[in-house]
Design a protein around this motif. Structure first.
Motif, PDB file in Angstrom:
ATOM      1  N   ALA A   1       0.690  -1.269   0.033  1.00 14.12           N
ATOM      2  CA  ALA A   1      -0.067   0.035  -0.211  1.00 14.12           C
ATOM      3  C   ALA A   1       0.760   1.285  -0.101  1.00 14.12           C
ATOM      4  N   LYS A   2       1.805   1.119   0.646  1.00 20.86           N
ATOM      5  CA  LYS A   2       2.970   2.276   0.673  1.00 20.86           C
ATOM      6  C   LYS A   2       3.389   2.760  -0.448  1.00 20.86           C
TER       7      LYS A   2
ATOM      8  N   SER B   1       0.745   3.940  -2.823  1.00 20.04           N
ATOM      9  CA  SER B   1       0.679   5.517  -2.459  1.00 20.04           C
ATOM     10  C   SER B   1       1.767   6.177  -3.039  1.00 20.04           C
ATOM     11  N   LYS B   2       3.202   5.928  -2.902  1.00 23.61           N
ATOM     12  CA  LYS B   2       4.155   6.610  -3.252  1.00 23.61           C
ATOM     13  C   LYS B   2       4.019   6.661  -4.949  1.00 23.61           C
TER      14      LYS B   2
ATOM     15  N   GLU C   1       5.348  12.999  -0.482  1.00 22.63           N
ATOM     16  CA  GLU C   1       5.381  11.446  -0.084  1.00 22.63           C
ATOM     17  C   GLU C   1       4.943  11.128   1.695  1.00 22.63           C
TER      18      GLU C   1
ATOM     19  N   LEU D   1      -1.275   7.373   5.898  1.00 20.26           N
ATOM     20  CA  LEU D   1      -2.287   6.450   5.145  1.00 20.26           C
ATOM     21  C   LEU D   1      -4.065   7.029   5.666  1.00 20.26           C
TER      22      LEU D   1
ATOM     23  N   ASP E   1      -5.060   9.418   3.400  1.00 17.31           N
ATOM     24  CA  ASP E   1      -5.333   8.830   1.792  1.00 17.31           C
ATOM     25  C   ASP E   1      -6.366   7.740   1.884  1.00 17.31           C
TER      26      ASP E   1
ATOM     27  N   VAL F   1      -5.657   4.828  -0.733  1.00 19.14           N
ATOM     28  CA  VAL F   1      -4.542   3.857  -0.304  1.00 19.14           C
ATOM     29  C   VAL F   1      -5.326   2.981   0.655  1.00 19.14           C
ATOM     30  N   GLN F   2      -5.995   3.631   1.632  1.00 18.25           N
ATOM     31  CA  GLN F   2      -6.722   2.862   2.757  1.00 18.25           C
ATOM     32  C   GLN F   2      -7.798   1.826   2.114  1.00 18.25           C
TER      33      GLN F   2
END
Length: 413
Positions: free
Chosen positions: A38-39, A42-43, A92, A96, A99, A102-103
């Motif tokens: 997920a990170k 997100s990035k 960045e 979370l 966001d 992404v969640q």
């Protein structure tokens, strides 16, 4: 096997504990992996959004903006766009919690992968437990069957294991169980045999002992008994003592043979000396009945045997032939040597033996109905059979009433 009984086994509890540990570690690993993925997503989204937003603010064409929806920007573009957006707090370092996209991705990943892991492990666990239960059921059957060994009631274990250690275990236990059952059955048979043996000994000793007691009482109570009568009773006592001595000596021989306590000195040697030794003590008895005792054939034939013991066996057979042959009869010992087998024939022209009685002739303490010898107690032929068989020989009888009998003793060359 019920679950309560199954989980009383430490192995079952240990396996269950290990599966629970694996399940917990798997859930934690999926959670960490999902978080890292997920990170990274997100990035990637931040970089992509930065390029798109930068293009919009720079007034680029719509085609260039749409193109960046599915193509990654260059490092230079991303770096320039990120510097521009960081002034608005979009970079960045965004959490979370802030966001939602992404969640949602993280939540969907956890909702998909964790149930898959749980279902997979549960199915695997129950398959393993089912197989483990099957093994425990078989082990329980083995325990019950081996427990019955002490009573000689071992039941063959039916195993559906075609190979592997369990198949070897079941095969070995079935073999051992059969051996134990046979051993216990033999012990029971020997016990019954010993019981009959002792009963027969008691019966055989009872008659001469009773006679001795009677003769002793008569001699003691009649002090004035005539000398001739006294000698007569003493002769009868001596006869009964001789009978008891012969019985006891032969019983000891039979017992020693059956207990494998005799070591036969077997060697390859001619039968001539053995036959001469066998008939040496019977010549006088044969002369008394005016019988012809003939030895003929290949008496120098060599067979592997113990001379003293085979002579004992042959002597009992010849003695039986002399006893059952009338005065003036003939008893013939003939040796025939073949390529594989050497046979000793002991023939007489006596009264013969009926087919029904031929089955009993080698039984211990069986005495022929027409036996004329009062000392006969029916152990000689039984002893002969035991001796010959211990020397790897064979004895059989051919007889017909009124036409005499033939005992055939055979040895492999």
């Amino acid at each position: 096997m019920d679950s309560l009984k199954f989980y009383r086994n430490p192995e079952a509890r240990k396996v269950t504990g290990k599966f629970m540990i694996i399940l917990i570690i798997g859930i934690i690993a999926i959670g960490l992996a999902s978080f890292i993925i997920a990170k990274n997503i997100s990035k990637t989204l931040i970089n992509q959004n930065a390029v798109i937003l930068s293009n919009i603010l720079e007034g680029k064409k719509d085609t260039d903006i749409i193109k960046n929806f599915y193509e990654k920007g260059s490092s230079e573009e991303i770096s320039k766009a990120k510097e521009f957006l960081s002034s608005y707090g979009y970079d960045e370092n965004i959490t979370l919690d802030s966001d939602e996209i992404v969640q949602g991705i993280l939540k969907n990943m956890l909702l998909i992968f964790i149930p898959i892991l749980v279902v997979f492990l549960v199915i695997l666990y129950f398959c393993f437990v089912k197989e483990l239960k099957r093994i425990y059921i078989k082990i329980n059957e083995i325990v019950e069957s081996t427990g019955a060994m002490s009573n000689g009631e071992f039941r063959e274990i039916d195993g559906d294991y075609k190979e592997g250690e369990m198949a070897l275990l079941i095969s070995s236990l079935n073999y051992m169980g059969d051996r134990v059952n046979n051993s216990i059955e033999l012990l029971r048979y020997d016990k019954e045999k010993l019981k009959d043996f002792l009963s027969d000994i008691s019966h055989q000793l009872k008659t001469p002992l009773a006679s001795l007691v009677m003769f002793n009482d008569l001699l003691r109570e009649n002090e004035n008994m005539p000398y001739e009568d006294r000698v007569k009773f003493l002769d009868k006592s001596e006869e009964q003592l001789g009978r008891m001595e012969w019985l006891i000596m032969n019983l000891l021989k039979v017992g020693r043979i059956e207990a494998n306590a005799i070591r036969f000195e077997k060697e390859k040697q001619p039968l001539k000396e053995t036959i001469e030794l066998a008939i040496s003590s019977l010549l006088q008895e044969s002369k008394k009945k005016d019988q012809e005792l003939i030895v003929e054939g290949e008496v120098n034939a060599e067979v592997i045997h113990d001379k003293e013991w085979l002579a004992e066996a042959l002597s009992n057979i010849i003695k039986n032939a002399i006893e059952h042959t009338d005065i003036g009869g003939k008893v013939k010992i003939q040796v025939n040597k073949g390529p594989l087998i050497t046979k000793i024939y002991i023939k007489d022209n006596g009264r013969g033996i009926s087919e029904e009685l031929q089955k009993k002739i080698f039984k211990r303490f069986y005495k022929g109905e027409n036996s004329s010898n009062p000392k006969s107690i029916g152990i000689g032929l039984s002893l002969s059979k035991s001796i010959i068989e211990e020397m790897d020989g064979e004895i059989k009888l051919i007889s017909e009433e009124g036409k005499g009998s033939t005992f055939i003793v055979s040895f492999f060359n």
